[in-house]
Design an enzyme around this catalytic site. Structure first.
Site, PDB file in Angstrom:
ATOM      1  CE  LYS A 102      -4.458  -1.631   1.410  1.00 50.32           C
ATOM      2  NZ  LYS A 102      -4.245  -2.995   1.937  1.00 50.32           N
ATOM      3  CD  GLU A 124     -10.780   3.974   2.040  1.00 57.14           C
ATOM      4  OE1 GLU A 124     -10.930   5.196   1.878  1.00 57.14           O
ATOM      5  OE2 GLU A 124     -10.109   3.244   1.263  1.00 57.14           O
ATOM      6  CB  SER A 389      -0.362  -8.080  -1.076  1.00 60.96           C
ATOM      7  OG  SER A 389      -1.131  -8.954  -0.261  1.00 60.96           O
TER       8      SER A 389
END
Ligand SMILES: *Cc1c(COP(=O)(O)O)cnc(C)c1O
Length: 406
Positions: A102, A124, A389
């Site tokens: 991310k 969020e 990930s």
């Protein structure tokens, strides 16, 4: 390469189009004020994309702050354990700073916010990974940061909540509905509608109104570009299959974008949770239908009233009732095959990778690992490249408490 009438040689020039559509999916279904705000972001993004200064700054951040490129690891013991001759590899986004992919788009979005002269970033978070990544980016650039998070996830992800607070972010608890990711998105959207003049909404995946699905994909494409180059250098060929888990779809879109124009089978893995009954899973592309939510048209899970259905997954980062419009497009096109993995298979894979390779995967990424193992058992030769990930530190307490040590 042409695939069902879509030319992948020129794909990134044509998709999305000017209005943000991938075929019929995407767009910007939002109020006029927000539409203006999105157009401002689109304009700023296209301007800085061409700026040598912006590109140089992002490159430097990736190398000196994030620790890119992340490596690819060959899973030799796991491959031998499966025993079909198929070789498994993982792209190590767990080694990216803050422990997941991310940060790739958060640093890009926060750099954009800085160029646009904004004071604050709003977002969020589900698993807390996006919140931590954005709080990290905000601290790096000296921006204020408000993170909206459902109360259920706040309880499940206590270490990430602590991280965000230590990094100086303001964690805003959302108690509505199921109090998970979907409600957190609603909360962040409402806040952005109030504060868009001073703030930028940093969406946590390839979802939301245009330009976010495109922008987040572009920022994440570093994963696929690196992986393709590294894999070729390591093995002399391309992988036969590429696998990634799909929540909103950012790590997968980043990974897939590197291989869309190659003769490579691509698999997106959705969370089947407890099973195929509505409310027990979050496999939107597998079981959903076309619909508009959170400002974009995609494939989504609907309840009897046509509203976003309640969803569940052991992985907080995957329990979202839709996925990015580009995934819906690639799904209909047949270029990417979407399939499911349930909670049990996921927890097994979590332990398998930990025990055989010394890598504790995020419970989201464990879905992709489980699917990679499944593929390797069905194939008789070749290679599978899995996008890992994120790392599983955030999930350890929860897994031990709910499933015990296996
Ligand atoms: C958030 C998250 C995901 C799911 O988000 P995508 O946008 O689908 O990539 C997957 N893995 C990890 C580790 C995450 O933190």
């Amino acid at each position: 390469m042409k695939f069902n009438e879509v030319d992948f040689d020129t794909y990134f020039k044509n998709y999305p189009n000017k209005e943000g559509f991938f075929g019929k999916y995407g767009g910007a279904y939002i109020s006029p004020e927000l539409k203006d705000a999105m157009e401002e972001i689109t304009h700023a993004y296209f301007t800085i994309c061409k700026s040598a200064k912006f590109i140089a700054e992002l490159r430097k951040i990736r190398k000196d702050f994030q620790g890119r490129p992340t490596p690819i690891s060959h899973l030799e013991r796991l491959s031998n354990h499966i025993g079909t001759g198929v070789q498994l590899y993982v792209k190590r986004e767990d080694l990216n700073h803050t422990g997941a992919h991310k940060l790739n788009h958060c640093m890009g979005e926060a750099l954009l916010a800085k160029y646009m002269g904004k004071k604050k970033v709003i977002a969020e978070t589900g698993a807390g990974q996006h919140g931590v990544a954005l709080a990290t980016a905000a601290a790096y650039f000296g921006l204020e940061c408000d993170i909206y998070m459902g109360s259920v996830d706040i309880k499940k992800q206590a270490p990430n909540v602590a991280r965000m607070k230590i990094l100086g972010a303001n964690v805003v608890e959302v108690t509505e509905g199921l109090a998970t990711l979907k409600e957190a998105v609603d909360g962040a959207f409402a806040a952005y509608a109030r504060e868009y003049k001073d703030a930028i909404y940093c969406i946590g995946s390839v979802v939301g109104p245009h330009p976010f699905p495109m922008m987040v994909r572009d920022f994440q494409s570093v994963v696929g570009i690196e992986a393709r180059e590294q894999f070729l250098e390591m093995t002399g060929e391309l992988p036969d299959s590429v696998v990634a888990c799909v929540g909103g779809g950012s790590n997968s879109m980043g990974m897939f974008s590197g291989f869309l124009n190659d003769p490579v089978d691509i698999y997106g893995v959705e969370p089947l949770g407890r099973g195929p009954k509505q409310g027990d899973h979050a496999a939107s592309l597998t079981y959903g239908e076309e619909g508009i939510m959170h400002g974009f048209n995609s494939i989504m899970l609907k309840d009897e009233n046509g509203e976003p259905a309640p969803v569940y997954s052991v992985a907080s980062g995957l329990d979202y009732p839709s996925s990015g419009p580009e995934h819906a497009f690639l799904h209909d096109l047949g270029r990417v095959k979407y399939d499911v993995i349930d909670d049990e298979e996921t927890v097994d894979a979590f332990y398998t990778l930990s025990r055989l390779e010394g890598i504790i995967p995020a419970i989201e990424s464990s879905h992709a690992v489980a699917y990679g193992i499944k593929l390797a058992k069905q194939m008789d030769k070749g290679s599978v490249l899995i996008c890992l990930s994120g790392r599983g530190d955030k999930d350890m307490d929860y897994i031990i408490e709910k499933y015990g040590i296996r």
